[in-house]
Design a protein around this motif. Structure first.
Motif, PDB file in Angstrom:
ATOM      1  N   UNK A  77     -13.703  18.944  61.873  1.00 38.67           N
ATOM      2  CA  UNK A  77     -13.372  20.085  62.885  1.00 38.67           C
ATOM      3  C   UNK A  77     -12.470  21.180  62.280  1.00 38.67           C
ATOM      4  N   UNK A  78     -12.770  22.131  62.012  1.00 35.05           N
ATOM      5  CA  UNK A  78     -11.724  23.418  61.571  1.00 35.05           C
ATOM      6  C   UNK A  78     -11.676  24.319  62.611  1.00 35.05           C
ATOM      7  N   UNK A  79     -10.317  24.503  63.066  1.00 32.90           N
ATOM      8  CA  UNK A  79      -9.862  25.483  64.132  1.00 32.90           C
ATOM      9  C   UNK A  79      -9.143  26.432  63.463  1.00 32.90           C
ATOM     10  N   UNK A  80      -9.514  27.696  63.551  1.00 31.34           N
ATOM     11  CA  UNK A  80      -8.886  28.899  62.900  1.00 31.34           C
ATOM     12  C   UNK A  80      -8.478  29.958  63.912  1.00 31.34           C
ATOM     13  N   UNK A  81      -7.086  30.274  63.990  1.00 33.61           N
ATOM     14  CA  UNK A  81      -6.643  31.184  64.901  1.00 33.61           C
ATOM     15  C   UNK A  81      -6.711  32.490  64.095  1.00 33.61           C
ATOM     16  N   UNK A  82      -6.966  33.750  64.734  1.00 30.71           N
ATOM     17  CA  UNK A  82      -7.069  34.771  64.172  1.00 30.71           C
ATOM     18  C   UNK A  82      -7.202  35.862  65.090  1.00 30.71           C
ATOM     19  N   UNK A  83      -6.036  36.313  66.025  1.00 25.34           N
ATOM     20  CA  UNK A  83      -5.831  37.468  66.969  1.00 25.34           C
ATOM     21  C   UNK A  83      -6.170  38.758  66.240  1.00 25.34           C
ATOM     22  N   UNK A  84      -7.203  39.354  66.982  1.00 26.33           N
ATOM     23  CA  UNK A  84      -7.471  40.670  66.659  1.00 26.33           C
ATOM     24  C   UNK A  84      -8.381  40.859  65.280  1.00 26.33           C
ATOM     25  N   UNK A  85      -8.772  39.435  64.702  1.00 25.91           N
ATOM     26  CA  UNK A  85      -9.392  39.506  63.449  1.00 25.91           C
ATOM     27  C   UNK A  85     -10.569  38.418  63.581  1.00 25.91           C
ATOM     28  N   UNK A  86     -11.203  38.253  64.685  1.00 27.68           N
ATOM     29  CA  UNK A  86     -12.200  37.299  65.049  1.00 27.68           C
ATOM     30  C   UNK A  86     -13.363  37.944  64.220  1.00 27.68           C
TER      31      UNK A  86
END
Length: 337
Positions: free
Chosen positions: A272-281
């Motif tokens: 499972x890869x969880x990627x955070x990217x606010x404003x860049x989804x």
């Protein structure tokens, strides 16, 4: 140096407000209060015992009697204070995301109070002094002793435990230390035990998580980075039964994250890869490099761009845990079907 500060802050905040963080890094920050009216701390009396002394990384802090004006400066200290029924007179808003200084998971605990909100992450010492605190909490920070020494001149100031890396104070240590300086260590220990039970129940309800590898990452400004076991986001996933990616741990970064270049994007692959990217989804969903990893091709890449969810996940407090579980678990369950 500006680029390095941006990298560290972007990863610290889970890529939340990376543009604002970069501006602060370049300009030195603007920590003036938001104009909210200061609240009055209300420590409560459950199990209180004074004087209260707590030993931390920079020495021992003693409070002779129940503090009436508490200022929260450590990342997520405000959550702990509110969980203990203490409304800070001032609170440093690390994310600059909420007018009241704390996320939606903690806002009901304000009970209508309006603490003075100080813009973070830098500290405006004059603004702190103006609140005339009799206790400052600063348990999760960059661990710069000079900052603590300057705060200690204003009021007894609680720092994080010895031997902890910058921003590495655990949920347990943060909660118990703050409760202890309020003369209420047992109350803090109960909050931690309750938090542990909520996570244990979630783990038991999802046995398929056990042993699966996870990579918790962030993307901003064309960069990738992944968190290691020293970070609360990884500790949260481990509490659910996941194992942090050995490929990331093997990088042995100096702090809580490892930078990952696009040429080494395969390091971000896990069960499972969880990627955070606010404003860049949207951008990340079109990122051909990121989407080349097997996890993405198999639908096991979660791109999280809900600002409140990323902030809750990153805060990792006794108040944010239920909120994170409610919003995040269904996404994980769906990805791992």
């Amino acid at each position: 140096m500006i680029g390095q500060n941006l990298s560290r802050r972007g990863l610290l905040f889970g890529a939340v407000g990376a543009v604002a963080a970069g501006f602060l890094a370049a300009c030195g920050g603007d920590d003036e209060g938001s104009g909210s009216q200061g609240g009055t701390a209300s420590p409560g009396t459950s199990g209180g015992g004074f004087p209260a002394s707590v030993t931390h990384q920079f020495g021992t802090t003693t409070v002779e009697q129940a503090p009436k004006t508490v200022v929260s400066l450590g990342w997520a200290d405000g959550d702990v204070l509110l969980a203990l029924g203490v409304v800070p007179a001032g609170i440093l808003d690390w994310f600059q995301a909420w007018p009241v200084g704390v996320g939606p998971w903690a806002q009901p605990k304000l009970n209508g109070a309006k603490p003075q909100v100080l813009k973070g992450p830098e500290i405006n010492f004059d603004a702190v002094a103006a609140l005339r605190p009799d206790l400052v909490t600063f348990t999760k920070s960059d661990n710069v002793k000079a900052t603590w020494e300057q705060l200690e001149k204003l009021a007894p100031t609680l720092s994080g435990p010895a031997g902890t890396q910058p921003y590495g104070t655990t949920l347990k240590d943060q909660t118990v230390l703050i409760a202890e300086i309020l003369g209420r260590k047992a109350d803090g220990e109960k909050l931690v035990a309750d938090n542990d039970k909520v996570l244990a129940d979630a783990k038991a309800a999802n046995p398929s998580f056990a042993g699966k590898t996870v990579c918790v990452a962030a993307a901003f400004a064309g960069q990738y980075g992944a968190y290691t076991r020293g970070d609360g986001r990884v500790q949260f996933m481990e509490a659910l039964g996941f194992t942090n990616s050995p490929k990331i741990e093997d990088l042995k970064p100096a702090n809580f994250y490892a930078e990952v270049s696009k040429e080494r994007v395969s390091l971000l692959d896990a069960d499972l890869t969880v990627m955070f990217g606010i404003g860049a989804g949207a951008e990340l969903r079109k990122d051909t490099v990121l989407n080349s990893i097997p996890a993405a091709k198999a639908g096991r890449l979660l791109i999280i761009d809900d600002a409140d969810l990323v902030n809750a996940f990153s805060t990792n407090s006794v108040l944010s845990t239920p909120y994170t579980l409610e919003k995040f678990l269904p996404l994980v369950q769906d990805a791992l079907k």
